[in-house]
Design a protein around this motif. Structure first.
Motif, PDB file in Angstrom:
ATOM      1  N   ASN A 481      -4.347  13.162  -8.230  1.00  0.00           N
ATOM      2  CA  ASN A 481      -4.365  13.084  -9.693  1.00  0.00           C
ATOM      3  C   ASN A 481      -3.977  11.666 -10.134  1.00  0.00           C
ATOM      4  N   ALA A 482      -3.917  11.455 -11.443  1.00  0.00           N
ATOM      5  CA  ALA A 482      -3.642  10.123 -11.996  1.00  0.00           C
ATOM      6  C   ALA A 482      -2.277   9.592 -11.563  1.00  0.00           C
ATOM      7  N   LYS A 483      -1.306  10.515 -11.403  1.00  0.00           N
ATOM      8  CA  LYS A 483       0.036  10.099 -10.991  1.00  0.00           C
ATOM      9  C   LYS A 483       0.012   9.494  -9.586  1.00  0.00           C
ATOM     10  N   TYR A 484      -0.670  10.169  -8.683  1.00  0.00           N
ATOM     11  CA  TYR A 484      -0.805   9.644  -7.326  1.00  0.00           C
ATOM     12  C   TYR A 484      -1.518   8.294  -7.350  1.00  0.00           C
ATOM     13  N   LYS A 485      -2.576   8.190  -8.166  1.00  0.00           N
ATOM     14  CA  LYS A 485      -3.369   6.962  -8.245  1.00  0.00           C
ATOM     15  C   LYS A 485      -2.484   5.780  -8.647  1.00  0.00           C
ATOM     16  N   LYS A 486      -1.655   6.007  -9.647  1.00  0.00           N
ATOM     17  CA  LYS A 486      -0.783   4.938 -10.144  1.00  0.00           C
ATOM     18  C   LYS A 486       0.249   4.528  -9.095  1.00  0.00           C
ATOM     19  N   GLU A 487       0.867   5.537  -8.438  1.00  0.00           N
ATOM     20  CA  GLU A 487       1.887   5.255  -7.423  1.00  0.00           C
ATOM     21  C   GLU A 487       1.295   4.492  -6.239  1.00  0.00           C
ATOM     22  N   ILE A 488       0.095   4.893  -5.830  1.00  0.00           N
ATOM     23  CA  ILE A 488      -0.565   4.233  -4.690  1.00  0.00           C
ATOM     24  C   ILE A 488      -0.860   2.771  -5.015  1.00  0.00           C
ATOM     25  N   GLU A 489      -1.392   2.525  -6.206  1.00  0.00           N
ATOM     26  CA  GLU A 489      -1.721   1.157  -6.614  1.00  0.00           C
ATOM     27  C   GLU A 489      -0.468   0.277  -6.640  1.00  0.00           C
ATOM     28  N   GLN A 490       0.637   0.835  -7.177  1.00  0.00           N
ATOM     29  CA  GLN A 490       1.896   0.080  -7.250  1.00  0.00           C
ATOM     30  C   GLN A 490       2.433  -0.238  -5.853  1.00  0.00           C
ATOM     31  N   ASN A 491       2.387   0.752  -4.968  1.00  0.00           N
ATOM     32  CA  ASN A 491       2.907   0.542  -3.612  1.00  0.00           C
ATOM     33  C   ASN A 491       2.033  -0.396  -2.789  1.00  0.00           C
ATOM     34  N   LEU A 492       0.721  -0.303  -2.968  1.00  0.00           N
ATOM     35  CA  LEU A 492      -0.167  -1.226  -2.263  1.00  0.00           C
ATOM     36  C   LEU A 492       0.063  -2.660  -2.734  1.00  0.00           C
ATOM     37  N   PHE A 493       0.339  -2.831  -4.024  1.00  0.00           N
ATOM     38  CA  PHE A 493       0.643  -4.156  -4.567  1.00  0.00           C
ATOM     39  C   PHE A 493       1.924  -4.709  -3.941  1.00  0.00           C
ATOM     40  N   LYS A 494       2.941  -3.849  -3.796  1.00  0.00           N
ATOM     41  CA  LYS A 494       4.202  -4.276  -3.190  1.00  0.00           C
ATOM     42  C   LYS A 494       3.997  -4.679  -1.728  1.00  0.00           C
ATOM     43  N   ILE A 495       3.184  -3.888  -1.006  1.00  0.00           N
ATOM     44  CA  ILE A 495       2.917  -4.206   0.407  1.00  0.00           C
ATOM     45  C   ILE A 495       2.211  -5.552   0.524  1.00  0.00           C
ATOM     46  N   LYS A 496       1.209  -5.754  -0.334  1.00  0.00           N
ATOM     47  CA  LYS A 496       0.458  -7.014  -0.305  1.00  0.00           C
ATOM     48  C   LYS A 496       1.369  -8.184  -0.645  1.00  0.00           C
ATOM     49  N   ASN A 497       2.212  -8.007  -1.652  1.00  0.00           N
ATOM     50  CA  ASN A 497       3.132  -9.056  -2.086  1.00  0.00           C
ATOM     51  C   ASN A 497       4.135  -9.395  -0.980  1.00  0.00           C
ATOM     52  N   LYS A 498       4.628  -8.346  -0.291  1.00  0.00           N
ATOM     53  CA  LYS A 498       5.589  -8.537   0.802  1.00  0.00           C
ATOM     54  C   LYS A 498       4.962  -9.336   1.941  1.00  0.00           C
ATOM     55  N   MET A 499       3.709  -8.989   2.259  1.00  0.00           N
ATOM     56  CA  MET A 499       3.017  -9.713   3.331  1.00  0.00           C
ATOM     57  C   MET A 499       2.857 -11.185   2.984  1.00  0.00           C
ATOM     58  N   THR A 500       2.591 -11.475   1.708  1.00  0.00           N
ATOM     59  CA  THR A 500       2.447 -12.870   1.252  1.00  0.00           C
ATOM     60  C   THR A 500       3.751 -13.619   1.416  1.00  0.00           C
ATOM     61  N   ILE A 501       4.858 -12.964   1.021  1.00  0.00           N
ATOM     62  CA  ILE A 501       6.191 -13.570   1.144  1.00  0.00           C
ATOM     63  C   ILE A 501       6.513 -13.840   2.607  1.00  0.00           C
ATOM     64  N   ASP A 502       6.208 -12.826   3.465  1.00  0.00           N
ATOM     65  CA  ASP A 502       6.493 -12.980   4.895  1.00  0.00           C
ATOM     66  C   ASP A 502       5.742 -14.159   5.502  1.00  0.00           C
ATOM     67  N   LYS A 503       4.477 -14.358   5.094  1.00  0.00           N
ATOM     68  CA  LYS A 503       3.674 -15.451   5.606  1.00  0.00           C
ATOM     69  C   LYS A 503       4.237 -16.810   5.180  1.00  0.00           C
ATOM     70  N   THR A 504       4.739 -16.857   3.928  1.00  0.00           N
ATOM     71  CA  THR A 504       5.356 -18.088   3.412  1.00  0.00           C
ATOM     72  C   THR A 504       6.599 -18.443   4.228  1.00  0.00           C
ATOM     73  N   ILE A 505       7.414 -17.437   4.516  1.00  0.00           N
ATOM     74  CA  ILE A 505       8.623 -17.646   5.306  1.00  0.00           C
ATOM     75  C   ILE A 505       8.273 -18.158   6.700  1.00  0.00           C
ATOM     76  N   LEU A 506       7.208 -17.574   7.268  1.00  0.00           N
ATOM     77  CA  LEU A 506       6.773 -17.997   8.619  1.00  0.00           C
ATOM     78  C   LEU A 506       6.347 -19.460   8.649  1.00  0.00           C
ATOM     79  N   LYS A 507       5.660 -19.888   7.576  1.00  0.00           N
ATOM     80  CA  LYS A 507       5.204 -21.285   7.490  1.00  0.00           C
ATOM     81  C   LYS A 507       6.385 -22.229   7.411  1.00  0.00           C
ATOM     82  N   ASP A 508       7.401 -21.826   6.648  1.00  0.00           N
ATOM     83  CA  ASP A 508       8.591 -22.673   6.505  1.00  0.00           C
ATOM     84  C   ASP A 508       9.334 -22.775   7.832  1.00  0.00           C
TER      85      ASP A 508
END
Length: 508
Positions: A481-508
């Motif tokens: 349902n719409a609730k699941y859709k919203k939660e999934i989108e938010q969590n996928l955004f957090k996962i993507k954002n975390k991966m970006t942060i992790d890559k930045t840390i690795l470069k440093d």
């Protein structure tokens, strides 16, 4: 074929001469002077007796001889006129128990009623009387009253009269089996003959089982009709459930007062498998449930409780029915009571009911207790116990497994490991559990798999294919349902954002 008799000297279910001799020997202080022959001779005031005859009487493969019975008929008449008549016999039995020869100066009821070994013997024999289904309740009550008054002398006298004059022996094992079956079938119109015919078929190994069942069903055999009804319900005959055909068979079985048949017809009506869910159908279901409860169906008690709870909104009466069912350890009634108190936010009481069900290894309750231990609801947090109950939830037949336990084990214990519970990370096991739960339409498990593979994809360790497949599965899940859709989108955004942060840390 040799006749097989019920043994009267090796169990705690028969108040018999054999068990009396056995218990006296077990409780005597000096086993050397407490042999079966010595006890028998003491009871019947004999100097000697044939050991083989005594053994046959005590084992229970021969009736106690008429001469011994006549002797005790006379003893009983004298005892009824003079309560102290049997003192000498009981004093000699007490001597065997105590391992000490008592002289005539001890020949009085005051001494006997205060003897602790005689008291112990009487209590043991009273327990036998309670276990022995052939002992009249009036006699058991009589023995109990004598014990409460500490009149152990009279108690042992009454027991001697019963086991020698009243107790039936020998008892053929076949008769015991038939009597047991008759007591089970007591409230039904089913005969032992019906049961024997069905069991004969059950024990035969052949390819014509269904044909033979149908043949028995044509003769209105209630067991065969019930079996065919269940096969039709599960779709085992044509590959597809045929509920109307199921009902036809169950109706025949129910007419013989088969408890489960009456219950299942009610379920067919209530679950809208047959009928139109009209008021008439609902009332008919109630009638079948009432018949089932009168015949001893515990499941019917639970279902009536649910009907009062959900249809009539009568929680008090519902609780009454659930309480009746839990007297027989009916796990689903424990669960229903737990849910009632959980809704009232009485988490401690809810926890206790769920724990009762979990102790009987009901899968849903085991998972629920695992959750409560993991989160500290109604009890203290305990990851080790949470893990134990999640695991226990899956140690049941496949059809009974609660898929949430698979999800909980995977997410909270195996995906990352659990230090507090001393569980090491096990990614392959976690994925296996999640995939299994996902196949059984647990959308949360599918979502957890999506997060896992998305994380791997963003790290460059996975292709986009499994992610696309999982998204399709989620969107096609009936719970999406719409609730699941919203939660999934938010969590996928957090996962993507975390991966970006992790890559930045690795470069440093």
């Amino acid at each position: 074929m040799n006749k097989k008799y019920l043994k009267m000297n090796d169990n705690n279910n028969q108040l018999s001469l054999g068990n009396l001799c056995r218990i006296i020997k077990e409780q005597s202080q000096n086993k050397t002077f407490a042999g079966q022959t010595e006890i028998f001779c003491t009871i019947f005031e004999l100097d000697t007796a044939n050991d083989s005859t005594i053994n046959n009487y005590c084992i229970g493969c021969r009736p106690i001889g008429p001469n011994y019975k006549e002797q005790y008929h006379n003893y009983k008449k004298k005892y009824q006129k003079n309560k102290i008549f049997m003192q000498n016999i009981i004093l000699n039995l007490t001597s065997i128990l105590d391992g000490y020869i008592y002289t005539e100066e001890y020949l009085n009821t005051t001494f006997l009623n205060n003897n602790q070994n005689l008291k112990k013997l009487c209590n043991s024999l009273y327990n036998l009387a309670k276990n022995d289904t052939t002992v009249p309740s009036e006699f058991t009550k009589k023995i109990y009253l004598l014990l409460t008054k500490n009149t152990y002398y009279e108690c042992i006298c009454e027991i001697l009269f019963y086991i020698i004059l009243e107790k039936k022996q020998p008892i053929l094992i076949e008769h015991v089996i038939n009597e047991t079956i008759e007591s089970i079938l007591n409230n039904t119109n089913i005969s032992i003959h019906d049961l024997k015919n069905f069991l004969t078929l059950q024990f035969k190994d052949g390819t014509n089982y269904t044909y033979s069942l149908k043949k028995l069903a044509k003769e209105s055999n209630p067991y065969a009709c019930f079996e065919l009804g269940m096969m039709e319900y599960n779709g085992e005959i044509t590959g597809t459930p045929r509920y109307n055909k199921c009902y036809e068979y169950l109706k025949i079985s129910a007419s013989f007062n088969h408890p489960r048949a009456n219950y299942l017809i009610a379920k067919l009506l209530l679950d809208k498998k047959i009928g139109t869910n009209s008021t008439k159908d609902i009332n008919l279901a109630w009638n079948y449930l009432k018949i089932a409860t009168n015949l001893g169906s515990i499941a019917a008690l639970n279902t009536i409780g649910l009907l009062y709870l959900k249809q009539k909104k009568d929680e008090k009466t519902a609780i009454t029915y659930f309480n009746k069912a839990i007297k027989y350890d009916y796990v689903y009634s424990y669960n229903n009571l737990g849910k009632i108190y959980e809704n009232k936010k009485d988490y401690k009481t809810a926890f206790n009911y769920y724990l009762k069900s979990a102790s009987l290894e009901e899968s849903w309750a085991c998972n629920k207790i695992g959750e409560m231990y993991r989160l500290g609801i109604g009890t203290k947090k305990d990851p080790k116990k949470a893990y134990h109950y999640y695991k226990l939830s899956l140690e049941v037949p496949i059809k009974l497994k609660n898929h949430w336990a698979k999800y909980n084990l995977a997410k909270y214990f195996y995906l990352k490991g659990n230090y507090e519970a001393n569980i090491e990370k096990n990614t392959s096991l976690a994925l296996s559990l999640l995939e299994d739960a996902s196949k059984n339409n647990l959308i949360e498990a599918t979502i957890e798999l999506l997060y896992f593979y998305t994380s791997k994809y963003l790290k460059g360790k996975e292709t986009i294919t499994p992610i696309n497949n999982l998204i399709k599965e989620i969107e096609q899940n009936p719970n999406f349902n719409a609730k699941y859709k919203k939660e999934i989108e938010q969590n996928l955004f957090k996962i993507k954002n975390k991966m970006t942060i992790d890559k930045t840390i690795l470069k440093d």
